[in-house]
Write a protein that holds these residues in place. Sequence first.
Motif, PDB file in Angstrom:
ATOM      1  N   HIS A 299      -2.821  -3.473   3.766  1.00  0.00           N
ATOM      2  CA  HIS A 299      -3.108  -2.036   3.785  1.00  0.00           C
ATOM      3  C   HIS A 299      -3.997  -1.653   4.967  1.00  0.00           C
TER       4      HIS A 299
ATOM      5  N   THR B 277      -5.063   1.497  -2.896  1.00  0.00           N
ATOM      6  CA  THR B 277      -4.213   2.497  -2.243  1.00  0.00           C
ATOM      7  C   THR B 277      -4.808   3.892  -2.405  1.00  0.00           C
ATOM      8  N   ALA B 278      -5.261   4.204  -3.613  1.00  0.00           N
ATOM      9  CA  ALA B 278      -5.848   5.519  -3.864  1.00  0.00           C
ATOM     10  C   ALA B 278      -7.135   5.706  -3.053  1.00  0.00           C
TER      11      ALA B 278
ATOM     12  N   GLU C 228      -6.291   6.349   0.624  1.00  0.00           N
ATOM     13  CA  GLU C 228      -5.774   7.710   0.781  1.00  0.00           C
ATOM     14  C   GLU C 228      -6.918   8.725   0.790  1.00  0.00           C
ATOM     15  N   THR C 229      -7.895   8.511  -0.064  1.00  0.00           N
ATOM     16  CA  THR C 229      -9.042   9.424  -0.101  1.00  0.00           C
ATOM     17  C   THR C 229      -9.885   9.296   1.156  1.00  0.00           C
TER      18      THR C 229
ATOM     19  N   THR D 274      -9.052   8.326   4.125  1.00  0.00           N
ATOM     20  CA  THR D 274      -8.378   8.807   5.330  1.00  0.00           C
ATOM     21  C   THR D 274      -7.922  10.255   5.207  1.00  0.00           C
ATOM     22  N   GLY D 275      -8.086  10.829   4.037  1.00  0.00           N
ATOM     23  CA  GLY D 275      -7.660  12.207   3.812  1.00  0.00           C
ATOM     24  C   GLY D 275      -8.830  13.107   3.488  1.00  0.00           C
TER      25      GLY D 275
END
Length: 604
Positions: free
Chosen positions: A414, A556-557, A560-561, A563-564
């Motif tokens: 990842h 994964t979650a 995502e947080t 990088t978002g």
Amino acid sequence: MENGIGSVDGHKAVSNGVVACPAAFRTSSSPAAMITSAEATLGRHLARRLVEVGVSDVFAVPGDFNLALLDHLIAEPGLRLMGCCNELNAGYAADGYARAKGVGACAVTFTVGGLSVLNAIAGAYSENLPVICIVGGPNSNDHGTNRILHHTIGLPDFSQELRCFQPVTCHQVVINNLDDAHEQVDKAIATALRESKPVYISVACNLPGVSHPTFFRDPIPYCLAPRQSNQMGLEAALDATVEFLNKAVKPVMVAGPKLRVAKAAAAFAERADASGYVVATMPSAKGLVPETLPRFIGTYWGAVSTSFCAEIVESADAYLFAGPIFNDYSSVGYSFLLKKEKMVNVQPDRVTVGNGPTFGCVMMKDFLSELAKRLSKKRNTTAHDNYRRIFVPQGQPLESERGEPLRVNVLFKHIQKMLTGDSAVIAETGDSWFNCQKLKLPDGCGYEFQMQYGSIGWSVGALLGYAQGAMDKRVIACIGDGSFQVTAQDVSTMLRCQQKSIIFLINNGGYTIEVEIHDGPYNVIKNWNYTGLVDAIHNGEGNCWTAKVSCEEDLTAAIETATGEKKDCLCFIEVVVHKDDTSKELLEWGSRVSAANSRPPNPQ
């Protein structure tokens, strides 16, 4: 940045010296301006010189002997003073900053601060980084008086700190009068840049604010001429090397860490493209040359090399190593299968062909640039053709079942997806060395780790400094729990600086790299609530987000947080893995290093 004193070559190595007084470092186009008596001080001169060579941030810890000097550093418009939690981290931060900007600086107090920062300065020396270590020293009236001062070991001899710094710096100055202070400062900084090594500057605590005639004009800008090759030696080295390589059937070339010192990364890449040779890097040179070169085959690290890389390098009938350092770690316990008679060893200022001859006064950048022109007439892709015949693509880690405990190889799968040209990677000493080596770096992606010195805890301070020096990149740090416990405090400074790095804290319950060399109860550490600690450091001040993950879905979650939604925050992700979950490379490397360490004494 190519013409700056502290600029970088590519995205990592310092540029090739300084041409005569580049415009970027002239204080004005007119003659040096007169300044007021209040400004004509040693403190201002030192601060201006730091800015002139490319230092915008000085990492500091205050103490009574350096407080007056810190006032002058704060007063300099082009300079920021970055307060660190301890001197060791201030030194590590200057190390990381030098990797990003080409030169770094730290400021500490006498002896209690100097000896605390010493370990970081030794690391910078081993890694060939120009770090300017500034120490606030005793009052000039106390030198030679037989007085005993605080912050000393109780002897009237104030030179104990200086003697400690002598082996780990390339130049040392103790400023306790103003008559030649400007000359001493200038010589020290110039030596750091020229030698690409740390220097030590001690300034008596009562001198920074005293006016002196030598400072009544702004100083003449630095003019550091690049070192020149001896033309006859260069021609002879080129002739011998071309003849040596052209006789070979399957030559290869390998990048070493001293490409940074020689400012020759771009010349190496040019030569690689022109020759048609296979290209590999030593582990400590990862990131110095683009991994998108057409015939790049990975990391050459003996038995723990990238798949199929060692076979191609060690079976070659000629190999050119540019700036190598061969030690017990890089050679995997002295287990390389290389032969000196097959090697062209290109060091920053000399070239050795096979068992000889050696050509001195030959600068690596000049040599590689000229060699590229000559080898382009006879390209040889044989080694790469052989590589393509035997290469089998590396497999993906096994798919995780939902809720399955997270594996390290899944974590790095990842992390690989996160990398862009706007990223940089900091790898802490430990299994992160081996896992990060397997990452494929996009063009422009930075990469740093400390292999020669290998000091655990380096990465926290280095992350602080690198992120401050490379604000255009989002830095991803991979840090083990044992290493983090050494230097965790300066996450605080990252928050004060509003940095946006992503820290992956790999919690496997101890010093895993030591376990694989020699296990014992001393390799087990007390587990911390790492996210709780960072939340406590955050304390509602600054932008910080933490998460704790133990399976792939949570990871994964969290990514995502980070990088978002939390892309403008310092993100700290604790990754819980099994204590025996290591890379296969660490298992092999640890066994070989253990064997090297445990060799019995030679008969007396």
